[in-house]
Design a protein around this motif. Sequence first.
Motif, PDB file in Angstrom:
ATOM      1  N   SER A  17      57.363 -13.226  21.418  1.00 39.79           N
ATOM      2  CA  SER A  17      58.761 -12.852  21.619  1.00 39.79           C
ATOM      3  C   SER A  17      59.454 -13.809  22.585  1.00 39.79           C
ATOM      4  O   SER A  17      58.816 -14.457  23.421  1.00 39.79           O
ATOM      5  N   THR A  18      60.763 -13.862  22.454  1.00 42.03           N
ATOM      6  CA  THR A  18      61.602 -14.632  23.373  1.00 42.03           C
ATOM      7  C   THR A  18      62.660 -13.699  23.945  1.00 42.03           C
ATOM      8  O   THR A  18      62.862 -12.580  23.449  1.00 42.03           O
ATOM      9  N   ALA A  19      63.349 -14.164  24.960  1.00 43.36           N
ATOM     10  CA  ALA A  19      64.383 -13.345  25.594  1.00 43.36           C
ATOM     11  C   ALA A  19      65.530 -13.032  24.643  1.00 43.36           C
ATOM     12  O   ALA A  19      66.263 -12.060  24.835  1.00 43.36           O
ATOM     13  N   ASP A  20      65.680 -13.842  23.586  1.00 44.25           N
ATOM     14  CA  ASP A  20      66.777 -13.639  22.643  1.00 44.25           C
ATOM     15  C   ASP A  20      66.444 -12.664  21.526  1.00 44.25           C
ATOM     16  O   ASP A  20      67.325 -12.289  20.751  1.00 44.25           O
ATOM     17  N   ASP A  21      65.190 -12.253  21.424  1.00 41.85           N
ATOM     18  CA  ASP A  21      64.788 -11.371  20.336  1.00 41.85           C
ATOM     19  C   ASP A  21      65.303  -9.948  20.547  1.00 41.85           C
ATOM     20  O   ASP A  21      65.256  -9.424  21.670  1.00 41.85           O
ATOM     21  N   PRO A  22      65.763  -9.285  19.469  1.00 40.36           N
ATOM     22  CA  PRO A  22      66.123  -7.867  19.595  1.00 40.36           C
ATOM     23  C   PRO A  22      64.880  -7.023  19.838  1.00 40.36           C
ATOM     24  O   PRO A  22      63.752  -7.465  19.577  1.00 40.36           O
ATOM     25  N   ILE A  23      65.073  -5.806  20.298  1.00 43.86           N
ATOM     26  CA  ILE A  23      63.967  -4.943  20.675  1.00 43.86           C
ATOM     27  C   ILE A  23      63.045  -4.621  19.501  1.00 43.86           C
ATOM     28  O   ILE A  23      61.851  -4.362  19.673  1.00 43.86           O
ATOM     29  N   ASP A  24      63.587  -4.641  18.290  1.00 42.40           N
ATOM     30  CA  ASP A  24      62.794  -4.270  17.109  1.00 42.40           C
ATOM     31  C   ASP A  24      62.323  -5.494  16.318  1.00 42.40           C
ATOM     32  O   ASP A  24      61.974  -5.384  15.142  1.00 42.40           O
ATOM     33  N   ALA A  25      62.269  -6.646  16.941  1.00 40.31           N
ATOM     34  CA  ALA A  25      61.952  -7.892  16.229  1.00 40.31           C
ATOM     35  C   ALA A  25      60.610  -7.836  15.509  1.00 40.31           C
ATOM     36  O   ALA A  25      60.450  -8.386  14.421  1.00 40.31           O
ATOM     37  N   ALA A  26      59.609  -7.186  16.097  1.00 36.73           N
ATOM     38  CA  ALA A  26      58.267  -7.154  15.508  1.00 36.73           C
ATOM     39  C   ALA A  26      57.975  -5.849  14.776  1.00 36.73           C
ATOM     40  O   ALA A  26      56.811  -5.557  14.468  1.00 36.73           O
ATOM     41  N   THR A 153      71.084  -5.268   8.350  1.00 43.38           N
ATOM     42  CA  THR A 153      70.616  -6.636   8.132  1.00 43.38           C
ATOM     43  C   THR A 153      70.475  -6.911   6.638  1.00 43.38           C
ATOM     44  O   THR A 153      70.188  -6.016   5.850  1.00 43.38           O
ATOM     45  N   LEU A 154      70.648  -8.172   6.275  1.00 43.86           N
ATOM     46  CA  LEU A 154      70.543  -8.554   4.871  1.00 43.86           C
ATOM     47  C   LEU A 154      69.090  -8.671   4.425  1.00 43.86           C
ATOM     48  O   LEU A 154      68.733  -8.267   3.323  1.00 43.86           O
ATOM     49  N   HIS A 155      68.237  -9.257   5.288  1.00 50.16           N
ATOM     50  CA  HIS A 155      66.852  -9.463   4.867  1.00 50.16           C
ATOM     51  C   HIS A 155      65.857  -9.086   5.964  1.00 50.16           C
ATOM     52  O   HIS A 155      65.143  -9.930   6.489  1.00 50.16           O
ATOM     53  N   GLU A 156      65.848  -7.799   6.299  1.00 52.43           N
ATOM     54  CA  GLU A 156      64.841  -7.225   7.189  1.00 52.43           C
ATOM     55  C   GLU A 156      64.446  -5.866   6.636  1.00 52.43           C
ATOM     56  O   GLU A 156      65.094  -5.321   5.748  1.00 52.43           O
ATOM     57  N   GLY A 157      63.367  -5.294   7.186  1.00 52.90           N
ATOM     58  CA  GLY A 157      62.927  -3.962   6.792  1.00 52.90           C
ATOM     59  C   GLY A 157      62.684  -3.103   8.009  1.00 52.90           C
ATOM     60  O   GLY A 157      63.045  -3.442   9.127  1.00 52.90           O
ATOM     61  N   THR A 158      62.020  -1.956   7.784  1.00 53.19           N
ATOM     62  CA  THR A 158      61.610  -1.047   8.854  1.00 53.19           C
ATOM     63  C   THR A 158      62.791  -0.636   9.731  1.00 53.19           C
ATOM     64  O   THR A 158      62.661  -0.471  10.941  1.00 53.19           O
ATOM     65  N   SER A 159      63.964  -0.503   9.107  1.00 51.46           N
ATOM     66  CA  SER A 159      65.181  -0.077   9.821  1.00 51.46           C
ATOM     67  C   SER A 159      65.575  -1.019  10.954  1.00 51.46           C
ATOM     68  O   SER A 159      66.292  -0.621  11.881  1.00 51.46           O
ATOM     69  N   LYS A 160      65.126  -2.274  10.890  1.00 51.07           N
ATOM     70  CA  LYS A 160      65.520  -3.235  11.924  1.00 51.07           C
ATOM     71  C   LYS A 160      67.038  -3.422  11.911  1.00 51.07           C
ATOM     72  O   LYS A 160      67.647  -3.585  10.863  1.00 51.07           O
ATOM     73  N   GLY A 161      67.626  -3.368  13.098  1.00 50.02           N
ATOM     74  CA  GLY A 161      69.066  -3.556  13.229  1.00 50.02           C
ATOM     75  C   GLY A 161      69.886  -2.307  13.007  1.00 50.02           C
ATOM     76  O   GLY A 161      71.111  -2.328  13.165  1.00 50.02           O
ATOM     77  N   ILE A 162      69.233  -1.190  12.627  1.00 49.07           N
ATOM     78  CA  ILE A 162      69.965   0.044  12.368  1.00 49.07           C
ATOM     79  C   ILE A 162      69.976   0.909  13.624  1.00 49.07           C
ATOM     80  O   ILE A 162      68.924   1.264  14.165  1.00 49.07           O
ATOM     81  N   THR A 163      71.179   1.213  14.100  1.00 54.35           N
ATOM     82  CA  THR A 163      71.381   2.066  15.271  1.00 54.35           C
ATOM     83  C   THR A 163      72.468   3.082  14.931  1.00 54.35           C
ATOM     84  O   THR A 163      73.020   3.075  13.821  1.00 54.35           O
ATOM     85  N   GLN A 164      72.817   3.929  15.890  1.00 52.78           N
ATOM     86  CA  GLN A 164      73.884   4.895  15.653  1.00 52.78           C
ATOM     87  C   GLN A 164      75.223   4.208  15.397  1.00 52.78           C
ATOM     88  O   GLN A 164      76.123   4.801  14.790  1.00 52.78           O
ATOM     89  N   ALA A 165      75.342   2.939  15.815  1.00 49.30           N
ATOM     90  CA  ALA A 165      76.582   2.196  15.589  1.00 49.30           C
ATOM     91  C   ALA A 165      76.659   1.602  14.183  1.00 49.30           C
ATOM     92  O   ALA A 165      77.681   1.007  13.820  1.00 49.30           O
ATOM     93  N   SER A 166      75.608   1.767  13.383  1.00 48.76           N
ATOM     94  CA  SER A 166      75.591   1.154  12.046  1.00 48.76           C
ATOM     95  C   SER A 166      76.589   1.807  11.097  1.00 48.76           C
ATOM     96  O   SER A 166      77.085   1.161  10.170  1.00 48.76           O
ATOM     97  N   ARG A 167      76.868   3.073  11.300  1.00 44.87           N
ATOM     98  CA  ARG A 167      77.897   3.739  10.494  1.00 44.87           C
ATOM     99  C   ARG A 167      79.239   3.486  11.156  1.00 44.87           C
ATOM    100  O   ARG A 167      79.452   3.855  12.307  1.00 44.87           O
ATOM    101  N   VAL A 168      80.141   2.840  10.420  1.00 41.61           N
ATOM    102  CA  VAL A 168      81.427   2.442  11.006  1.00 41.61           C
ATOM    103  C   VAL A 168      82.572   3.136  10.279  1.00 41.61           C
ATOM    104  O   VAL A 168      82.515   3.363   9.070  1.00 41.61           O
ATOM    105  N   GLU A 169      83.625   3.452  11.032  1.00 43.91           N
ATOM    106  CA  GLU A 169      84.733   4.237  10.493  1.00 43.91           C
ATOM    107  C   GLU A 169      86.076   3.518  10.534  1.00 43.91           C
ATOM    108  O   GLU A 169      87.082   4.057  10.071  1.00 43.91           O
ATOM    109  N   ASN A 170      86.086   2.297  11.078  1.00 43.99           N
ATOM    110  CA  ASN A 170      87.344   1.556  11.130  1.00 43.99           C
ATOM    111  C   ASN A 170      87.054   0.065  11.222  1.00 43.99           C
ATOM    112  O   ASN A 170      85.895  -0.347  11.382  1.00 43.99           O
TER     113      ASN A 170
END
Length: 339
Positions: A17-26, A153-170
């Motif tokens: 890992s690097t400092a730039d990696d998101p928490i769910d990178a692995a 995310t376009l090409h990831e799995g295991t819900s990587k990048g999905i948070t409560q902010a993923s559903r957007v309303e505006n």
Amino acid sequence: MAKIIGITYDLKNDWQSTADDPIDAAAELDGNKTIDCLKAAFESAGHKVVLIGGARQLIGQITSNNFKVDCVFNISEGFKGRNRESQVPAILDLYNIPFIGADALTLGVTLDKVVAKKCFMAEGIPTARYFKATSQDDLKQLNTIGFPLFVKTLHEGTSKGITQASRVENMEQLKAQVDHINHNYNQPALVEQFIKGTEFTIGVIGNYPPEAMPVVQYAIAGKTTLGNEFYSYHHVAEKLVQHICPAPIDDKLAARLQELAVRAYKAVDCRDFGRVDFRVDEAGNPYVLEINPLPNLSPDDVFVLFGKIKGMSYNQIINQILDEGLIRLGLLQKDVCIK
């Protein structure tokens, strides 16, 4: 009848890992427990197992001139890039080594969710309306769907990048979430129509023909009617997700989901095993979210949950997958499968 089975995989422990990696990178990589359990399952059927590792380790073993397996059981996810899941299968094809699981083309198609959705649409399989977006795009022009939308995310799995902010309303939330995906995961965002309702997953095993396993329903904090809720990395980390099998749904919906799971599996030329994820709206209409030809095969994961319903142990499920692949490869007669 016993075979020498190589296993290709990538471990969470090997992620640098690097400092730039998101928490769910692995998140997609496997733990040692999964590899140990696969090895024990194959050995329980009389096979000899060779632990290989990922693409670089595979190349090293092949070129050592001391590499001998009858086939490889591949669960390697790779580490980075749109083609990471295709690396090990491509190497195996290059050296004409038989292997269990999807080939490089299928893994490339399915990792890019937009390409997979195009395959589903071509086959008349229902999937949510979508567009692909980057920070440089005119999001107002791209969004012909309206709100709410779901950004991932376009090409990831295991819900990587999905948070409560993923559903957007505006538009403001949409821009912020597209920026988040672009900058933190170095790829375009997939923006989909948000399907309010319930969520399911179905394992598929085999080839002649493939068979859908019993339906599993996701519950979050005990709720199966999710409405605006959805499966996310946060829910998994907080252990708020429950898997219910058999799903408490009527037989008609279960049969429809199983039919669509097999159709999605065939649409992308999946083979031996895979898992299809669904969202069902409040009117009971199912939508295929994605297909995963490399589902987690840990004994604790959702893919093997159906075993309790079919009266199968973990070892039996894993060896059924292996047997299906060996039959496809011509390395096992169908009437003498190892159980």
